[in-house]
Motif scaffolding. Structure first.
Motif, PDB file in Angstrom:
ATOM      1  N   ARG A  58       0.854  -1.194   0.000  1.00 62.26           N
ATOM      2  CA  ARG A  58       0.000   0.000   0.000  1.00 62.26           C
ATOM      3  C   ARG A  58       0.893   1.247   0.000  1.00 62.26           C
ATOM      4  NH1 ARG A  58      -5.355  -1.477   0.923  1.00 62.26           N
ATOM      5  NH2 ARG A  58      -5.563  -3.672   1.554  1.00 62.26           N
ATOM      6  N   GLU A  92      -7.357  -4.773  -4.673  1.00 59.89           N
ATOM      7  CA  GLU A  92      -7.578  -3.706  -3.694  1.00 59.89           C
ATOM      8  C   GLU A  92      -6.362  -2.797  -3.585  1.00 59.89           C
ATOM      9  OE1 GLU A  92      -8.138  -3.479   1.122  1.00 59.89           O
ATOM     10  OE2 GLU A  92      -9.265  -5.030   0.040  1.00 59.89           O
ATOM     11  N   GLU A 140      -5.881   1.214  -4.667  1.00 61.57           N
ATOM     12  CA  GLU A 140      -5.327   2.233  -3.767  1.00 61.57           C
ATOM     13  C   GLU A 140      -4.159   2.952  -4.416  1.00 61.57           C
ATOM     14  OE1 GLU A 140      -3.462   2.432   0.748  1.00 61.57           O
ATOM     15  OE2 GLU A 140      -5.010   0.936   0.281  1.00 61.57           O
ATOM     16  N   ARG A 141      -3.343   2.207  -5.148  1.00 58.33           N
ATOM     17  CA  ARG A 141      -2.223   2.829  -5.868  1.00 58.33           C
ATOM     18  C   ARG A 141      -2.732   3.792  -6.941  1.00 58.33           C
ATOM     19  NH1 ARG A 141       2.579   1.567  -7.108  1.00 58.33           N
ATOM     20  NH2 ARG A 141       2.027   1.089  -9.274  1.00 58.33           N
ATOM     21  N   ARG A 146      -5.494   5.535  -6.827  1.00 57.58           N
ATOM     22  CA  ARG A 146      -6.028   6.742  -6.174  1.00 57.58           C
ATOM     23  C   ARG A 146      -4.931   7.597  -5.539  1.00 57.58           C
ATOM     24  NH1 ARG A 146      -9.584   2.765  -4.077  1.00 57.58           N
ATOM     25  NH2 ARG A 146      -8.490   2.867  -2.071  1.00 57.58           N
ATOM     26  N   PHE A 147      -3.800   6.998  -5.297  1.00 58.49           N
ATOM     27  CA  PHE A 147      -2.725   7.640  -4.550  1.00 58.49           C
ATOM     28  C   PHE A 147      -2.165   8.860  -5.304  1.00 58.49           C
ATOM     29  CE2 PHE A 147       1.974   7.643  -3.649  1.00 58.49           C
ATOM     30  CZ  PHE A 147       1.914   8.075  -2.348  1.00 58.49           C
TER      31      PHE A 147
END
Length: 212
Positions: A37, A200, A204-205, A207-208
Motif C-alpha cells: 500500500r 484492492e 489504492e495505488r 487513487r494515490f
C-alpha cells in the motif's frame, strides 16, 4: 496445486492470498493492511528502509515482531533525532535485547538518518525522491504469477536506486534491500495474481497522489 507451485494459500476466511504470511495472525495483518500500500510519510519510508537493512540475514517476521521495540529505540524513526545519536546511544542500543543488536546496522541507521536529512534538503522530501523512481509499466512484468515474482529479488530500478543512495553515503541499501522496500511501500504491487489483496492494493495505488 500446492502453495509451493502457485504461491497462494487459503485463509480461514476462505480468501486466497500470497502464501508467505503462512496465515500467522500478525503476518497476515501486515500482508493485508500494509504490504504494497503506497506510503508518502518520510518517517515511515525511513523506518522501512532501515528495518530492511536490519533484516539482512534474518526473516522479515523476526523484524516485524520487534518493530515496536525498534521504534522505541530509534525515536520513532524521526531521522532528525536519530541523526543526533552519539556513541553513547550506540552502546545503549547494543544493550537493548528487544532489537537486533548488530553494531554495524545500528551505526548504519544513525548514518542514514544524517544522509536522509541531506536528501530532504536536496530533493524536498524522501517521498519525492523515492516516488520519482516508481517503475513504469514498461518496467513491470505483464503478469505477476509466482514464478515471475521469484525472479524479482532485485531489478534494474532497485539497482539504480541502490547505486545512487550509496553515492550519497547511505549504507545497508543493496539492490535486494531496496527492492523489498519498494514492494512494501507500494512503489510496486507484488501481490501475485490470485491474491485477494492484489486488486484492492492496485486500486489504492491508482487513487494515490504521488508527491510533486
Amino acid at each position: 496445486m500446492s502453495e509451493e507451485k502457485t504461491g497462494l494459500i487459503e485463509g480461514a476466511d476462505g480468501k486466497t492470498r500470497c502464501f508467505w504470511h503462512a496465515n500467522l495472525p500478525d503476518y497476515l495483518a501486515y500482508h493485508d493492511n500494509e504490504w504494497g500500500r503506497p506510503v508518502v510519510d518520510d518517517k515511515r519510508l525511513f523506518e522501512k528502509l532501515c528495518l530492511e537493512g536490519f533484516q539482512s540475514g534474518l526473516s522479515w517476521l523476526t523484524i516485524l515482531r520487534k518493530r515496536e521495540n525498534f521504534r522505541e529505540a530509534f525515536a520513532g524513526f524521526d531521522f532528525e533525532q536519530v541523526a543526533r545519536f552519539t556513541e553513547e546511544d550506540v552502546e545503549r542500543l547494543l544493550g537493548n535485547a528487544g532489537i537486533v543488536r548488530h553494531g554495524g546496522k545500528i551505526r548504519s541507521t544513525i548514518n542514514n538518518a544524517r544522509r536522509a536529512i541531506e536528501l530532504c534538503e536536496q530533493e524536498g522530501s524522501l517521498a519525492r525522491y523515492f516516488w520519482r523512481h516508481e517503475p513504469g509499466l514498461e518496467e513491470r512484468p505483464e503478469k505477476l504469477d509466482y514464478a515471475t515474482l521469484r525472479t524479482l529479488g532485485k531489478t534494474e530500478v532497485s539497482t539504480r536506486v541502490s547505486k545512487d543512495l550509496k553515492k550519497r553515503g547511505w549504507t545497508f541499501v543493496g539492490p535486494t534491500t531496496v527492492y523489498a522496500f519498494m514492494q512494501a511501500m507500494g512503489l510496486v504491487n507484488d501481490h501475485i495474481e490470485g491474491c485477494a489483496m492484489r486488486t484492492e492494493v492496485e486500486a489504492e495505488r491508482q487513487r494515490f497522489r504521488r508527491p510533486a
